[in-house]
Motif scaffolding. Sequence first.
Motif, short mmCIF file in Angstrom:
data_model
loop_
_atom_site.label_atom_id
_atom_site.label_comp_id
_atom_site.label_asym_id
_atom_site.label_seq_id
_atom_site.Cartn_x
_atom_site.Cartn_y
_atom_site.Cartn_z
N THR A 12 0.82 -1.21 0.00
CA THR A 12 0.00 0.00 0.00
C THR A 12 0.85 1.25 0.00
OG1 THR A 12 -1.81 -1.16 1.12
CG2 THR A 12 -1.79 1.24 1.28
N HIS A 13 1.88 1.32 0.85
CA HIS A 13 2.73 2.51 0.89
C HIS A 13 3.49 2.70 -0.42
CE1 HIS A 13 2.75 2.54 5.56
NE2 HIS A 13 1.92 3.46 5.10
N ILE A 14 3.97 1.62 -1.00
CA ILE A 14 4.68 1.73 -2.28
C ILE A 14 3.76 2.30 -3.36
CG2 ILE A 14 5.76 0.41 -4.15
CD1 ILE A 14 6.73 -1.55 -1.88
N MET A 15 2.53 1.79 -3.42
CA MET A 15 1.60 2.28 -4.43
C MET A 15 1.21 3.73 -4.18
SD MET A 15 -1.85 0.43 -5.84
CE MET A 15 -2.93 1.26 -7.03
N ILE A 16 1.06 4.12 -2.92
CA ILE A 16 0.77 5.52 -2.60
C ILE A 16 1.91 6.42 -3.10
CG2 ILE A 16 0.60 7.18 -0.70
CD1 ILE A 16 -0.90 5.01 0.87
N ILE A 17 3.15 6.05 -2.82
CA ILE A 17 4.30 6.84 -3.27
C ILE A 17 4.31 6.92 -4.79
CG2 ILE A 17 6.82 6.91 -3.35
CD1 ILE A 17 6.76 5.50 -0.58
N ALA A 18 4.05 5.80 -5.46
CA ALA A 18 4.06 5.77 -6.92
C ALA A 18 2.99 6.69 -7.50
CB ALA A 18 3.85 4.34 -7.41
N ILE A 20 -13.88 -4.23 4.07
CA ILE A 20 -14.65 -3.51 5.08
C ILE A 20 -13.78 -2.39 5.64
CG2 ILE A 20 -15.89 -3.70 7.27
CD1 ILE A 20 -15.92 -6.86 6.42
N VAL A 21 -14.17 -1.15 5.45
CA VAL A 21 -13.34 0.00 5.80
C VAL A 21 -13.42 0.33 7.28
CG1 VAL A 21 -12.92 2.46 5.38
CG2 VAL A 21 -13.59 0.97 3.48
N VAL A 22 -12.25 0.53 7.89
CA VAL A 22 -12.16 1.03 9.26
C VAL A 22 -11.76 2.49 9.28
CG1 VAL A 22 -10.82 0.89 11.41
CG2 VAL A 22 -11.71 -1.19 10.35
N ALA A 23 -10.74 2.87 8.49
CA ALA A 23 -10.24 4.24 8.59
C ALA A 23 -9.53 4.65 7.30
CB ALA A 23 -9.29 4.38 9.78
N TYR A 24 -9.57 5.96 7.02
CA TYR A 24 -8.84 6.58 5.91
C TYR A 24 -7.78 7.51 6.47
CZ TYR A 24 -12.72 5.15 2.83
OH TYR A 24 -13.66 4.45 2.13
N GLY A 25 -6.60 7.55 5.83
CA GLY A 25 -5.55 8.47 6.23
C GLY A 25 -4.53 8.64 5.14
N ARG A 26 -3.53 9.46 5.43
CA ARG A 26 -2.47 9.68 4.44
C ARG A 26 -1.55 8.47 4.33
NH1 ARG A 26 -0.25 14.77 7.35
NH2 ARG A 26 -0.72 13.27 9.01
N ASP A 27 -1.31 7.80 5.47
CA ASP A 27 -0.55 6.57 5.51
C ASP A 27 -0.84 5.87 6.83
OD1 ASP A 27 1.10 7.73 7.50
OD2 ASP A 27 2.59 8.38 6.04
N TYR A 28 -0.06 4.84 7.15
CA TYR A 28 -0.33 4.04 8.34
C TYR A 28 -0.32 4.87 9.62
CZ TYR A 28 0.39 0.39 11.88
OH TYR A 28 0.29 -0.42 12.99
N ALA A 29 0.49 5.91 9.67
CA ALA A 29 0.59 6.73 10.89
C ALA A 29 -0.76 7.31 11.29
CB ALA A 29 1.61 7.85 10.69
N ASP A 30 -1.62 7.59 10.33
CA ASP A 30 -2.93 8.19 10.63
C ASP A 30 -3.96 7.17 11.10
OD1 ASP A 30 -2.18 10.80 9.97
OD2 ASP A 30 -2.73 10.55 7.87
N VAL A 31 -3.75 5.89 10.81
CA VAL A 31 -4.82 4.91 11.02
C VAL A 31 -4.37 3.66 11.77
CG1 VAL A 31 -6.03 5.71 8.96
CG2 VAL A 31 -4.42 3.81 8.78
#
Length: 293
Positions: free
Chosen positions: A188-194, A256-267
Amino acid sequence: MLYDIKLSIEYSFQAPAAGARQILHAMPLTIAGRQRLIAGSIDIDPSPAMRREREDFFGNRLSDIAFNDPHSKVVIRLKARVEVTGGAEPAAASVDLRALRHALDATTDLGPRTPLHFLPASPYAKPDPAIADWARLQSGPDRQCGEIVSDLGLALHREMRFDADATTVETPAAEAFAARHGVCQDFTHIMIIALRSLGIPAGYVSGYLRTLPPPGQERLEGADAMHAWVSAWCGPGVGWVEYDPTNAVFAGTDHIVVAYGRDYADVAPVRGAMRTAGGQTSNQSVDVAPVGS
């Protein structure tokens, strides 16, 4: 789909901990047209001295807790029933990167879900030249943003190997990408950066995933774990879509969604600080079961 969800997180401390303050992101959201939280509860043992239920900036449900007395173990248990009625695939043709850039330039909204929050670097999703170069090879200026999201996610799924023991929460995304292995958080983080390197706003989705056992084998209760996937903004006509690069699919009724954020630090499911000495161990189990199965 109607699901019953169980989550158990257990922490054991080598020396008693005290003065702990923590935030829990574990309760699924209610999202119009997507999913509905029917009922849910979180039990904490020992009982915290302070507990407050509230929403964070992004509208996620969280539990704010504090412990004053020394304790050597904490057990957090969640139970929830959720109805999932839709996914997060592109519902219409999206714009290309040039049109997306113009749309972002015209955006003035600074609310929780504005795409402007999801373009800059964030703690776990820092720019990386190797990931940016790779992203450019998978895309083109005339491609629609929805297609780019799908192509990047599929390419990442093909090139990366899922390995539950390869990384930790603190492993940089660039390191996981260079080694081409990791867990859903790394994918997920790699795809976000890309995506951000191409100018596509992207964020992190934390949640639960219904998984199926191999053919001929029984489903093991509690064998699952919390999951992560990507949210990407594809322009004003399409809005936010969600893609799961670990499984190479757009998020559907199994997500099933729990939380949205900029990255793992937010959620992060559990985040905070405490006074203690020595090490700690933790165990997590998740069970997502269709009602009536």
